[in-house]
Structures are given as structure tokens and as C-alpha cells.
Design an enzyme around this catalytic site. Structure first.
Site, PDB file in Angstrom:
ATOM      1  N   TYR A  47       0.839  -1.099   0.129  1.00  0.00           N
ATOM      2  CA  TYR A  47       0.159   0.025  -0.012  1.00  0.00           C
ATOM      3  C   TYR A  47       0.734   1.179  -0.007  1.00  0.00           C
ATOM      4  O   TYR A  47       1.946   0.961   0.256  1.00  0.00           O
ATOM      5  CB  TYR A  47      -1.026  -0.084   1.167  1.00  0.00           C
ATOM      6  CG  TYR A  47      -1.780  -1.195   1.387  1.00  0.00           C
ATOM      7  CD1 TYR A  47      -2.130  -1.812   0.139  1.00  0.00           C
ATOM      8  CD2 TYR A  47      -2.308  -1.635   2.665  1.00  0.00           C
ATOM      9  CE1 TYR A  47      -3.274  -3.106   0.466  1.00  0.00           C
ATOM     10  CE2 TYR A  47      -3.110  -2.555   2.701  1.00  0.00           C
ATOM     11  CZ  TYR A  47      -3.651  -3.384   1.407  1.00  0.00           C
ATOM     12  OH  TYR A  47      -4.520  -4.395   1.634  1.00  0.00           O
ATOM     13  N   SER A  48       0.388   2.473  -0.107  1.00  0.00           N
ATOM     14  CA  SER A  48       1.030   3.580  -0.470  1.00  0.00           C
ATOM     15  C   SER A  48       1.856   3.871   0.950  1.00  0.00           C
ATOM     16  O   SER A  48       2.751   4.298   1.110  1.00  0.00           O
ATOM     17  CB  SER A  48       0.368   4.751  -1.136  1.00  0.00           C
ATOM     18  OG  SER A  48      -0.841   5.138  -0.453  1.00  0.00           O
ATOM     19  N   GLU A  49       1.099   3.767   1.992  1.00  0.00           N
ATOM     20  CA  GLU A  49       1.484   3.859   3.204  1.00  0.00           C
ATOM     21  C   GLU A  49       0.842   2.840   4.374  1.00  0.00           C
ATOM     22  O   GLU A  49       0.010   2.450   4.154  1.00  0.00           O
ATOM     23  CB  GLU A  49       1.436   5.391   4.077  1.00  0.00           C
ATOM     24  CG  GLU A  49       2.349   6.329   3.587  1.00  0.00           C
ATOM     25  CD  GLU A  49       2.005   7.027   2.318  1.00  0.00           C
ATOM     26  OE1 GLU A  49       2.776   7.779   2.054  1.00  0.00           O
ATOM     27  OE2 GLU A  49       0.888   6.831   1.821  1.00  0.00           O
ATOM     28  N   THR A  50       1.698   2.441   5.302  1.00  0.00           N
ATOM     29  CA  THR A  50       1.559   1.879   6.527  1.00  0.00           C
ATOM     30  C   THR A  50       1.622   2.396   7.813  1.00  0.00           C
ATOM     31  O   THR A  50       3.021   3.115   7.934  1.00  0.00           O
ATOM     32  CB  THR A  50       1.818   0.378   6.519  1.00  0.00           C
ATOM     33  OG1 THR A  50       1.666  -0.491   5.426  1.00  0.00           O
ATOM     34  CG2 THR A  50       1.734  -0.588   7.719  1.00  0.00           C
TER      35      THR A  50
END
Length: 286
Positions: A47-50
Site C-alpha cells: 500500500y502507499s503507506e502503512t
């Protein structure tokens, strides 16, 4: 470090529909994870961020949060903040939270709308913006395959900050915004040199409705379906241009061209450098 037993939650933010929004990983107990382990988890998820909660005080509802893209740590991420706040509210009860992040303290209010998902409203750190330089603008347009005549002259290019930096470019038409096919490597290299997290590409449908697309090659992601930090930066941009004369709410529609529609609500006050960004988040099937 072995991360096989790490509990990873998956939420999609800025939507009440699991088929929309921007997916984020959330790890609510990351106190024992080192930097390499957090990066491994983020890269595996893709994902783009965690977001990783590395310290917590549940009595005070205060949490330390770090953010990782698949390639590197990110100082701040709006959609993962909303996702984390909703995950915490579902477990601790709705109400105010405080996140300690690399860019400072970020208050987040959570509430459950009647018959709907939980909504989170983050208050950004103070926003700033500056005019984009000619050389950095030229390099960006070249990598995008855009021409200066594609830009809306009423909304000049500026580098805006709402926790991280974004170049805000306003397209003259919705068609220009929809036709996004850029040089991933060239744009990523240019953005790393400039220190930008994403490009905030927008088209203004009306004074209080914007459509946005956010390339994120520096994080190893072609495009974000919803970008809360960029929405905060856009709010500061609008204030700095003098387009906000009184407290105003602006809606940003993002992710539509990707098939993951997202809605970000941006509350601005001309007398406050902070911007409030809100949206729903719901669990996302893995």
C-alpha cells in the site's frame, strides 16, 4: 526481525465503501518493531503507506505513530492517520485522539455518523506554501508530458506543505487531469531531489469542489487514490492565494480515474494556518 506474528489491520480511508478510498496498513502494536521490520511490513503489503503505533497512552488517548511507504519512511501521511484513528476509535470508543508524529502533534477527532462508518478529522500542523521555481516547474511538466498551456492561470503552481511538501499544479480542464501518463522514473528522481512527497494535480470544478490526482513515485506507487496530507497542503495553498475570505469547507474528489473514488473534506479558516481534513475509513478485505 521476524514479522510473521505482527498483527496487520487493513483499512481504506476517505470512503465508507470498501471498494473505494486509499488502502492503508495499520499496526496498532509496533513497539517491538525496528525500522527494518516496519519497512518490510510496508513493502510486503504494497500500500502507499502503512502506519505503526510505536508508543501508546490509552488513558490520555495519545499515540506515537510512524509511517512507511514500500520504499522508505514518510514523515506524515493523512490517509493512514485517518485509518489508524478509526481503528483506534473502534476499539477504544469515539472521541479525541492525539498522534505524535515526525512533523509534530496531530490532533484527530473521531465520531461515528448515524448509520455510517466512523469519521476521523485530523488537524494538520501549520501549512505554508511558496511559488514554484521555473526550473522545478519545467522539470515536472516534462516528466508529466504536460505543457504550460495545460495549466489554469488562475491557480499558479506552488510548493505547499501540510506535514510534507507537495507541488500543486492546477489543470485547465478535467480532460487534462484525466489523461495522466507520466515518466515514473524521471518524475520520481526529480521529486526526490526537490523533497516532495506527491504532486497534487487538481482541477477546480467550482470554488468549493476540486478533483485531484496524486502521483507518488517516490514511494514506489504510481498514484494515490486519496491523499490527506496533500489535501491539507491544498487548503493552505488556497488560503495563501487569498481565495478563502471566511471559514470555508472544500470537497476534494480523488481516485475517480483509478476506480477507487474518495471524498476528502477540507475545512479552512483564513486566520488559522492549520487545516482540518476529514473522511471515513472502513476495514478493507485482504
Amino acid at each position: 526481525m521476524d514479522t510473521s506474528t505482527t498483527q496487520i489491520l487493513r483499512y481504506t480511508a476517505f470512503t465508507a465503501d470498501p471498494s473505494g478510498g486509499n488502502p492503508a496498513g495499520v499496526v496498532l502494536d509496533a513497539a517491538e518493531l525496528d525500522d527494518d521490520a516496519m519497512l518490510t511490513v510496508a513493502a510486503d503489503l504494497g500500500y502507499s503507506e502503512t502506519a505503526f503505533v510505536t508508543a501508546r497512552d490509552e488513558r490520555r488517548r495519545r499515540f506515537t505513530v510512524r509511517y512507511f511507504s514500500p520504499l522508505a519512511e514518510v514523515d506524515f501521511c493523512g490517509h493512514a492517520t485517518v485509518a489508524t484513528a478509526v481503528a483506534l476509535a473502534e476499539r477504544l470508543g469515539a472521541g479525541p485522539l492525539v498522534f505524535d508524529t515526525a512533523v509534530g502533534e496531530v490532533p484527530v477527532d473521531t465520531a461515528t455518523d448515524t448509520g455510517e462508518a466512523t469519521r476521523a478529522t485530523l488537524t494538520s500542523v501549520p501549512t505554508t506554501s511558496r511559488p514554484a521555481g521555473a526550473a522545478e516547474l519545467d522539470a515536472t511538466l516534462t516528466a508529466l508530458g504536460w505543457h504550460p498551456t495545460d495549466l489554469d492561470p488562475a491557480l499558479p503552481p506552488r510548493v505547499a506543505f501540510g506535514g510534507v511538501h507537495h507541488l500543486v499544479l492546477a489543470a485547465k480542464t478535467r480532460e487534462r487531469l484525466a489523461d495522466l501518463d507520466y515518466d515514473f522514473d524521471a518524475l520520481g528522481a526529480h521529486m526526490r531531489r526537490a523533497g516532495w512527497a506527491t504532486l497534487q494535480l487538481v482541477w477546480r470544478e467550482s470554488p468549493d469542489l476540486f478533483h485531484a490526482r496524486d502521483p507518488f513515485p517516490v514511494g514506489g506507487v504510481v498514484e494515490d487514490p486519496a491523499t490527506g496530507a496533500a489535501a491539507a497542503a491544498l487548503g493552505g495553498y488556497l488560503r495563501d492565494l487569498g481565495l478563502v475570505a471566511e471559514p470555508t469547507v472544500v470537497t476534494v474528489r480523488q481516485g475517480e480515474d483509478m476506480g477507487r473514488p474518495s471524498t476528502l473534506t477540507v475545512a479552512l479558516d483564513p486566520d488559522d494556518a492549520r487545516v482540518r481534513v476529514s473522511g471515513h475509513a472502513v476495514p478493507f478485505p485482504s
